[in-house]
Write a protein that holds these residues in place. Structure first.
Motif, PDB file in Angstrom:
ATOM      1  N   GLY A  26     -44.114 -29.775 -61.800  1.00 41.05           N
ATOM      2  CA  GLY A  26     -44.376 -30.374 -60.745  1.00 41.05           C
ATOM      3  C   GLY A  26     -43.535 -29.125 -59.650  1.00 41.05           C
ATOM      4  O   GLY A  26     -43.655 -29.534 -58.495  1.00 41.05           O
ATOM      5  N   VAL A  27     -43.213 -28.255 -59.973  1.00 39.34           N
ATOM      6  CA  VAL A  27     -42.673 -27.395 -59.357  1.00 39.34           C
ATOM      7  C   VAL A  27     -43.704 -25.998 -58.797  1.00 39.34           C
ATOM      8  O   VAL A  27     -43.917 -25.996 -59.184  1.00 39.34           O
ATOM      9  CB  VAL A  27     -41.465 -26.684 -59.377  1.00 39.34           C
ATOM     10  N   ALA A  28     -43.665 -25.856 -56.969  1.00 38.42           N
ATOM     11  CA  ALA A  28     -44.445 -25.054 -56.703  1.00 38.42           C
ATOM     12  C   ALA A  28     -44.178 -23.587 -57.519  1.00 38.42           C
ATOM     13  O   ALA A  28     -42.478 -23.159 -57.335  1.00 38.42           O
ATOM     14  CB  ALA A  28     -45.153 -24.973 -55.453  1.00 38.42           C
ATOM     15  N   ASP A  29     -45.121 -22.904 -57.307  1.00 37.80           N
ATOM     16  CA  ASP A  29     -44.344 -21.401 -57.745  1.00 37.80           C
ATOM     17  C   ASP A  29     -44.614 -20.574 -56.074  1.00 37.80           C
ATOM     18  O   ASP A  29     -44.752 -20.603 -54.953  1.00 37.80           O
ATOM     19  CB  ASP A  29     -45.136 -20.312 -59.066  1.00 37.80           C
ATOM     20  N   ARG A  30     -44.626 -19.109 -56.057  1.00 34.96           N
ATOM     21  CA  ARG A  30     -44.681 -18.223 -55.191  1.00 34.96           C
ATOM     22  C   ARG A  30     -45.860 -18.062 -54.407  1.00 34.96           C
ATOM     23  O   ARG A  30     -45.700 -18.149 -53.158  1.00 34.96           O
ATOM     24  CB  ARG A  30     -44.215 -17.230 -55.166  1.00 34.96           C
ATOM     25  N   GLN A  31     -47.111 -18.554 -55.375  1.00 32.80           N
ATOM     26  CA  GLN A  31     -48.023 -18.535 -54.127  1.00 32.80           C
ATOM     27  C   GLN A  31     -48.268 -19.705 -53.936  1.00 32.80           C
ATOM     28  O   GLN A  31     -48.882 -19.711 -52.631  1.00 32.80           O
ATOM     29  CB  GLN A  31     -48.953 -18.822 -55.285  1.00 32.80           C
ATOM     30  N   GLN A  32     -48.232 -20.976 -54.406  1.00 31.43           N
ATOM     31  CA  GLN A  32     -47.829 -22.139 -54.421  1.00 31.43           C
ATOM     32  C   GLN A  32     -47.437 -22.506 -53.319  1.00 31.43           C
ATOM     33  O   GLN A  32     -47.859 -23.291 -51.881  1.00 31.43           O
ATOM     34  CB  GLN A  32     -47.670 -23.199 -55.332  1.00 31.43           C
ATOM     35  N   GLU A  33     -46.268 -21.685 -52.737  1.00 30.00           N
ATOM     36  CA  GLU A  33     -44.749 -21.349 -51.473  1.00 30.00           C
ATOM     37  C   GLU A  33     -45.900 -21.306 -50.423  1.00 30.00           C
ATOM     38  O   GLU A  33     -45.554 -22.113 -49.383  1.00 30.00           O
ATOM     39  CB  GLU A  33     -44.399 -21.557 -52.428  1.00 30.00           C
ATOM     40  N   ARG A  34     -46.372 -20.628 -50.386  1.00 30.40           N
ATOM     41  CA  ARG A  34     -46.773 -19.324 -49.537  1.00 30.40           C
ATOM     42  C   ARG A  34     -48.124 -20.538 -49.062  1.00 30.40           C
ATOM     43  O   ARG A  34     -48.467 -20.796 -47.759  1.00 30.40           O
ATOM     44  CB  ARG A  34     -47.055 -17.999 -49.786  1.00 30.40           C
ATOM     45  N   ILE A  35     -48.905 -21.091 -50.042  1.00 35.59           N
ATOM     46  CA  ILE A  35     -50.118 -21.685 -48.924  1.00 35.59           C
ATOM     47  C   ILE A  35     -49.402 -23.143 -48.512  1.00 35.59           C
ATOM     48  O   ILE A  35     -49.795 -22.634 -47.131  1.00 35.59           O
ATOM     49  CB  ILE A  35     -50.988 -22.446 -50.156  1.00 35.59           C
ATOM     50  N   GLY A  36     -48.255 -23.980 -48.885  1.00 34.84           N
ATOM     51  CA  GLY A  36     -47.963 -24.841 -48.029  1.00 34.84           C
ATOM     52  C   GLY A  36     -47.455 -24.266 -46.814  1.00 34.84           C
ATOM     53  O   GLY A  36     -47.200 -25.259 -46.231  1.00 34.84           O
ATOM     54  N   GLU A  37     -46.953 -23.208 -46.867  1.00 38.97           N
ATOM     55  CA  GLU A  37     -46.234 -22.698 -45.295  1.00 38.97           C
ATOM     56  C   GLU A  37     -47.894 -22.469 -44.485  1.00 38.97           C
ATOM     57  O   GLU A  37     -47.237 -21.927 -43.266  1.00 38.97           O
ATOM     58  CB  GLU A  37     -45.359 -21.330 -45.813  1.00 38.97           C
ATOM     59  N   LEU A  38     -48.532 -22.219 -44.658  1.00 32.27           N
ATOM     60  CA  LEU A  38     -49.897 -22.705 -43.850  1.00 32.27           C
ATOM     61  C   LEU A  38     -49.677 -22.973 -42.911  1.00 32.27           C
ATOM     62  O   LEU A  38     -49.344 -24.413 -43.329  1.00 32.27           O
ATOM     63  CB  LEU A  38     -51.212 -22.337 -44.290  1.00 32.27           C
ATOM     64  N   PRO A  39     -50.285 -23.180 -41.836  1.00 33.66           N
ATOM     65  CA  PRO A  39     -50.596 -24.228 -40.537  1.00 33.66           C
ATOM     66  C   PRO A  39     -51.406 -25.409 -41.092  1.00 33.66           C
ATOM     67  O   PRO A  39     -52.607 -24.764 -41.350  1.00 33.66           O
ATOM     68  CB  PRO A  39     -51.078 -23.673 -39.278  1.00 33.66           C
ATOM     69  N   LYS A  40     -50.754 -26.140 -40.845  1.00 28.42           N
ATOM     70  CA  LYS A  40     -51.364 -27.901 -40.912  1.00 28.42           C
ATOM     71  C   LYS A  40     -51.610 -27.876 -42.385  1.00 28.42           C
ATOM     72  O   LYS A  40     -52.530 -28.707 -43.040  1.00 28.42           O
ATOM     73  CB  LYS A  40     -52.881 -28.087 -39.828  1.00 28.42           C
TER      74      LYS A  40
END
Length: 333
Positions: A66-80
């Motif tokens: 359940g821990v985000a990898d780097r790619q998922q972290e970048r997606i979560g940082e996108l607006p909205k």
């Protein structure tokens, strides 16, 4: 409060669908994705479809523990974009993703978060959540990924009937954001510097004659060995031998059925996609893993077979045949 729309994206469905459009199989490793561009395309499709601004994009995916990898972290940082993570099971399958989507659909509908929900998924298990959300006064539109023929890929019929409408995103936008991975073929192994030694001849001991039945012309008939009652196949989780019941064994190997041809086509496409995108080390790892089938490849085999046979739940006979044919075709090539 102003009217808005919201996106609920099942990442497993989305990536399997765009991979199938681009490579012909749902194997994720066969594609490179510009996630920011793909999400912008989904937002544009939703806003154009309903004429309302987007409130939020909910991105559902699996992660190890359940821990985000780097790619998922970048997606979560996108607006909205709101990142919502499940986890991987022992076989590499998603756990908790469908539940999170369903709970969010119902809770957001109850709270009046938006007026129109766009669901990017094809999962039959979300049917009841869609119907419950509709009872709170929201529209739920399934937004599918078009296949090469322009039809929505892999959407359950139950989900289509439950939703208020079914639409697709622009295929051209998918083609811009998703590209096929195409690695050069590995170099051929160097030639041997010396010819191999000639084999030492062996003398076979004479075998006692075996009396066999005669046919009508008086010739000896060849007796086939008895067919085994079960054939070993291998668990995707442990690689340990399992047994297929006799009813799953094809007794007419000379005449392949239509289902056999479909299964062979699915296996061939998944193997081709893997070989085109894999590194030399990944190809070597696959050979060393035999008879274990890596979870990503096994998942692609099952998804593609489900789509090809139009069966949402594959029976054990098809699953057994898929996995056994994978190694048979892989070794043959």
């Amino acid at each position: 409060m102003r009217s808005t729309c919201a996106l609920y994206i099942d990442t497993g469905y989305l990536l399997a669908s765009v991979a199938t459009r681009v490579t012909g199989t749902s194997l994720r490793s066969g594609i490179n994705v510009d996630y920011a561009a793909l999400i912008r395309s989904l937002v544009a499709a939703a806003e154009a479809r309903c004429g309302l601004p987007i409130l939020r994009v909910h991105w559902y995916d699996s992660a190890r523990d359940g821990v985000a990898d780097r790619q998922q972290e970048r997606i979560g940082e996108l607006p909205k974009v709101k990142l919502r993570l499940g986890r991987f099971g022992v076989n590499g399958e998603q756990k908790g993703v469908d539940l999170r989507i369903g709970l969010d659909l119902v809770a957001h509908a109850r709270n009046g978060a938006s007026d129109v929900f766009f669901l990017v998924s094809g999962d039959d298990d979300l049917t009841e959540a869609v119907e419950e959300a509709q009872m709170h006064g929201v529209q739920v539109v399934v937004l599918g990924v078009p296949n090469s023929a322009g039809r929505p890929h892999g959407v359950s019929r139950h989900l289509i009937r439950a939703a208020d409408d079914l639409d697709t995103i622009d295929g051209a936008c998918v083609d811009v954001a998703v590209v096929k991975v195409d690695r050069p073929a590995p170099p051929a192994p160097p030639a041997l510097t010396a010819p191999p030694a000639a084999p030492v001849p062996t003398v076979e001991s004479p075998r006692p004659a075996v009396r066999t039945p005669l046919d009508l012309a008086g010739r000896q008939r060849i007796q086939e060995p008895p067919r085994p009652q079960s054939v070993p196949v291998y668990s995707v989780s442990s690689g340990a031998p399992a047994q297929a019941p006799p009813e799953y064994i094809d007794t007419d190997t000379d005449v392949p059925s239509e289902q056999d041809r479909v299964i062979d086509d699915v296996v061939a496409r998944v193997l081709a996609s893997f070989r085109e995108s894999a590194t030399a080390d990944e190809l070597l790892d696959l050979r060393r893993a035999r008879p274990y089938i890596p979870p990503a490849i096994d998942r692609a085999l099952l998804l593609d077979a489900s789509e090809a046979t139009e069966k949402y739940d594959l029976d054990e006979g098809i699953r057994y045949r898929l996995r056994s044919r994978f190694w048979e075709i892989h070794v043959a090539r």
